[in-house]
Write a protein that holds these residues in place. Structure first.
Motif, PDB file in Angstrom:
ATOM      1  N   GLY A 127     -42.385  30.582 -25.872  1.00  0.00           N
ATOM      2  CA  GLY A 127     -43.315  29.677 -26.653  1.00  0.00           C
ATOM      3  C   GLY A 127     -42.899  28.275 -26.746  1.00  0.00           C
ATOM      4  O   GLY A 127     -43.639  27.112 -26.527  1.00  0.00           O
ATOM      5  N   ILE A 128     -41.346  27.792 -26.617  1.00  0.00           N
ATOM      6  CA  ILE A 128     -41.019  26.690 -26.532  1.00  0.00           C
ATOM      7  C   ILE A 128     -41.208  26.000 -25.119  1.00  0.00           C
ATOM      8  O   ILE A 128     -41.765  25.125 -24.857  1.00  0.00           O
ATOM      9  CB  ILE A 128     -39.570  26.422 -26.796  1.00  0.00           C
ATOM     10  N   THR A 140     -30.758  25.943 -27.978  1.00  0.00           N
ATOM     11  CA  THR A 140     -29.910  25.047 -28.707  1.00  0.00           C
ATOM     12  C   THR A 140     -31.071  24.317 -29.774  1.00  0.00           C
ATOM     13  O   THR A 140     -30.582  24.329 -30.969  1.00  0.00           O
ATOM     14  CB  THR A 140     -29.455  23.995 -27.710  1.00  0.00           C
ATOM     15  N   LEU A 141     -32.238  24.168 -29.400  1.00  0.00           N
ATOM     16  CA  LEU A 141     -33.155  23.676 -30.413  1.00  0.00           C
ATOM     17  C   LEU A 141     -33.547  24.740 -31.454  1.00  0.00           C
ATOM     18  O   LEU A 141     -33.733  24.428 -32.657  1.00  0.00           O
ATOM     19  CB  LEU A 141     -34.360  23.585 -29.413  1.00  0.00           C
ATOM     20  N   GLY A 151     -30.755  24.661 -33.781  1.00  0.00           N
ATOM     21  CA  GLY A 151     -30.880  23.281 -34.772  1.00  0.00           C
ATOM     22  C   GLY A 151     -32.041  23.684 -35.950  1.00  0.00           C
ATOM     23  O   GLY A 151     -31.686  23.307 -36.969  1.00  0.00           O
ATOM     24  N   HIS A 152     -32.892  23.997 -35.236  1.00  0.00           N
ATOM     25  CA  HIS A 152     -34.011  24.535 -36.214  1.00  0.00           C
ATOM     26  C   HIS A 152     -33.739  25.381 -37.259  1.00  0.00           C
ATOM     27  O   HIS A 152     -33.870  25.082 -38.736  1.00  0.00           O
ATOM     28  CB  HIS A 152     -35.400  24.889 -35.594  1.00  0.00           C
ATOM     29  N   GLN A 153     -33.138  26.491 -37.025  1.00  0.00           N
ATOM     30  CA  GLN A 153     -32.647  27.464 -37.933  1.00  0.00           C
ATOM     31  C   GLN A 153     -31.681  26.834 -39.038  1.00  0.00           C
ATOM     32  O   GLN A 153     -31.824  27.083 -40.208  1.00  0.00           O
ATOM     33  CB  GLN A 153     -32.031  28.703 -37.286  1.00  0.00           C
ATOM     34  N   VAL A 154     -30.764  26.045 -38.533  1.00  0.00           N
ATOM     35  CA  VAL A 154     -29.720  25.477 -39.361  1.00  0.00           C
ATOM     36  C   VAL A 154     -30.521  24.669 -40.350  1.00  0.00           C
ATOM     37  O   VAL A 154     -30.326  24.481 -41.357  1.00  0.00           O
ATOM     38  CB  VAL A 154     -28.794  24.469 -38.342  1.00  0.00           C
ATOM     39  N   GLN A 155     -31.549  23.839 -39.935  1.00  0.00           N
ATOM     40  CA  GLN A 155     -32.213  22.920 -40.652  1.00  0.00           C
ATOM     41  C   GLN A 155     -32.883  23.644 -41.825  1.00  0.00           C
ATOM     42  O   GLN A 155     -33.133  23.301 -42.905  1.00  0.00           O
ATOM     43  CB  GLN A 155     -32.996  22.187 -39.672  1.00  0.00           C
ATOM     44  N   GLU A 156     -33.506  24.640 -41.185  1.00  0.00           N
ATOM     45  CA  GLU A 156     -34.349  25.503 -42.380  1.00  0.00           C
ATOM     46  C   GLU A 156     -33.316  26.364 -43.437  1.00  0.00           C
ATOM     47  O   GLU A 156     -33.924  26.228 -44.495  1.00  0.00           O
ATOM     48  CB  GLU A 156     -35.004  26.815 -41.559  1.00  0.00           C
TER      49      GLU A 156
END
Lengths: 26, 86
Positions: free
Chosen positions: B42-43, B71-72, B75-80
């Motif tokens: 998807g990315i 990696t993206l 980072g997105h999961q950490v943000q969530e």
């Protein structure tokens, strides 16, 4: 900015039509 | 599966192009990371059609881009997680 980024990333599933980044903020 | 040709791609709509490229990318991404293949694909499909074609032709480039996608994602999961902790 409307909170829809939580849907990121769009997932690709074989056999399912690709919808892409619909209603998702960059 | 029919071979992906430029004429086939240019005759398709941008949406159909991504679908055709995704079908070919997915099994290759599965080899790199089976668990996250749907998300990584998807990315990668967010890139330009020409860049995706390069990825299909170069396993090294595909692996590099898939690693960047992971990696993206992390980072997105950490943000969530940090957002949900409020």
């Amino acid at each position: 900015s409307n909170g829809s980024s939580i849907n990121w990333p769009p997932e690709f599933h074989p056999g399912v039509p690709w919808k892409g980044l619909q209603n998702i903020d960059p | 599966q029919e071979p992906l040709t430029i004429s086939l791609l240019v005759s398709a709509s941008p949406h159909e192009q991504k679908q055709m490229l995704g079908v070919r990318l997915f099994p290759l991404v599965q080899i790199i990371d089976k668990k996250l293949a749907e998300k990584i694909t998807g990315i990668l499909l967010e890139f330009d059609t020409s860049e995706i074609i390069y990825m299909l032709e170069s396993p090294e480039l595909l692996r590099t881009m898939a690693n960047k996608a992971v990696t993206l994602l992390q980072g997105h999961q950490v943000q969530e997680v940090s957002m949900n902790s409020f």
